[in-house]
Design an enzyme around this catalytic site. Structure first.
Site, PDB file in Angstrom:
ATOM      1  N   CYS A 125     -22.203  13.958 -24.022  1.00  0.00           N
ATOM      2  CA  CYS A 125     -20.741  13.895 -23.984  1.00  0.00           C
ATOM      3  C   CYS A 125     -20.248  12.686 -24.780  1.00  0.00           C
ATOM      4  O   CYS A 125     -20.624  11.548 -24.485  1.00  0.00           O
ATOM      5  CB  CYS A 125     -20.249  13.805 -22.540  1.00  0.00           C
ATOM      6  SG  CYS A 125     -18.438  13.719 -22.422  1.00  0.00           S
ATOM      7  N   LYS A 165     -29.449  17.524 -22.437  1.00  0.00           N
ATOM      8  CA  LYS A 165     -28.629  17.908 -23.591  1.00  0.00           C
ATOM      9  C   LYS A 165     -28.144  16.626 -24.253  1.00  0.00           C
ATOM     10  O   LYS A 165     -27.518  15.779 -23.603  1.00  0.00           O
ATOM     11  CB  LYS A 165     -27.443  18.771 -23.168  1.00  0.00           C
ATOM     12  CG  LYS A 165     -26.613  19.280 -24.352  1.00  0.00           C
ATOM     13  CD  LYS A 165     -25.524  20.232 -23.924  1.00  0.00           C
ATOM     14  CE  LYS A 165     -24.829  20.858 -25.134  1.00  0.00           C
ATOM     15  NZ  LYS A 165     -24.086  19.894 -25.942  1.00  0.00           N
TER      16      LYS A 165
END
Length: 408
Positions: A125, A165
């Site tokens: 993010c 991720k």
């Protein structure tokens, strides 16, 4: 499945799909190059997951859940844990920077979602909330701490796999070093967005960077960034030798991108999403507004921006066409119930001259009726100004021009 839920179907192969083969995550076996729904805040909730599964997506992630808020009983965080029997295979994504907090959050997720095939740590993010909280892509600056988080999650999740991720770093060597550290800590699958933290979602993804990374790792790698359709997925998977293709924003714009049904009728796709939202209510109406804004963006937003320029030049809002009025409805928190959103989609379809499968051909309600929740009558008569007065009393700007009956 929930009562009244739309019928699901088995994902079907698409022209231009990658060559046959498979890869594994724990006990799960998946087709090589298969499309995967990315974790998206207020975007990959249960209703949307069920929609894209219907149209060829094989594996889905939950929206990102902040570990601290999840453990403190945050209403929205807990609501994100909603799932169902057909919502498989599923990966739950957590965000945080405290290994012990993440350890406890993993335990909570596994109690609530025992069928998940993995727990993922968000290391990608790039948004301000991640910068301020020191999590997501900003843990790149603290690689040892990121590895400790993975190790703590692995210990709590075992035998359920832990995945990560992340985003590429500036240099391939730095990306590989970071990825190897995560792999050594227990990461069993790596999804990589092929843009840097600074690039966010702008610019071309660097797939050659990822190809170098994949050659140095033992775990499967999923490619993310810039993939919009089966042909894109096939090309990028072949180029990088990734195991699968993760897709985010393009699925928000077109949930049927990897399916076999026509994807040229936006109101019909919106109507279909609302069928799933009715069967599997999202955590809040904000999710529905966000999905409809993505779906109708190309049809409505340009007219809205042009109208804003006109307003700044002191031209009247009442001159706005139907597209401006529809986009304003999707921007403002006017609607709270799926039935209201359905009527708005019907209104848009009427003005866009589009048909919706399964929808009656009655004249749409007026926008004032939709906003008021008065969904049981259709009338061309005078409309009450109670809603506009309520906005004024709440200190909100007047939206009388939205409800001008001459523009209905």
């Amino acid at each position: 499945a929930a009562a009244g839920a739309p019928k699901m179907c088995t994902p079907q192969a698409e022209t231009g799909s990658p060559a046959s083969g498979s890869w594994r995550l724990g006990a799960l076996e998946l087709p090589l190059g298969c499309p995967i729904l990315a974790p998206m805040v207020r975007g990959s909730e249960l209703a949307f997951r069920m929609l894209v599964r219907r149209h060829g997506v094989h594996l889905c992630y939950t929206p990102m859940m902040k570990a601290e808020q999840l453990l403190s009983g945050g209403v929205e965080e807990l609501a994100v844990l909603e799932s169902c029997d057909d919502d498989r295979p599923l990966i739950a994504q957590l965000a945080g920077r405290n290994p012990e907090t993440l350890r406890e959050a993993v335990k909570l997720v596994l109690r609530r979602l025992p069928h998940v095939v993995a727990i993922d740590l968000n290391l990608g993010c790039p948004q301000e909330c991640a910068r301020d909280g020191g999590f997501g892509a900003f843990l790149q600056e603290e690689p040892e701490l990121a590895a400790q988080c993975v190790a703590a999650m692995k210990e709590a999740a075992s035998p359920c796999p832990v995945t990560c991720k992340m985003r590429i770093l500036a240099a391939p060597e730095a990306t590989l070093s970071y990825a190897k550290l995560l792999e050594a800590a227990g990461c069993e699958l790596l999804a990589v967005h092929c843009r840097t933290r600074e690039s966010k979602h702008i610019g071309a993804p660097d797939y050659h960077h990822l190809a170098t990374l994949i050659g140095g790792l033992r775990v499967p790698v999923i490619v993310n960034g810039g993939i919009c359709c089966p042909r894109d997925a096939a090309t990028v998977v072949e180029l990088t030798r990734a195991s699968a293709a993760m897709v985010g924003t393009p699925l928000l714009r077109c949930p049927r991108a990897f399916g076999v049904e026509k994807a040229d009728n936006v109101p019909d796709m919106a109507w279909e999403y609302l069928s799933f939202a009715e069967a599997y209510p999202p955590p809040s109406p904000l999710y529905i507004r966000k999905h409809l804004r993505w779906l109708f963006r190309d049809l409505l937003q340009e007219a809205y921006r042009e109208a804003q320029d006109g307003w700044r030049e002191h031209r009247g809002e009442g001159e706005a066409d139907w597209r401006v009025r529809a986009w304003t409805f999707l921007e403002r928190p006017f609607l709270t119930d799926v039935s209201q959103f359905r009527e708005l989609v019907r209104w848009i379809a009427h003005h866009a001259e589009k048909s919706i499968e399964g929808m009656d051909t009655d004249e749409p309600l007026t926008l004032r009726q939709i906003k008021a929740g008065d969904l049981h009558r259709r009338s061309d008569g005078p409309e009450s100004d109670l809603d506009a007065r309520a906005d004024d009393e709440a200190g909100e700007p007047s939206f009388d021009w939205l409800f001008d009956s001459n523009l209905e």
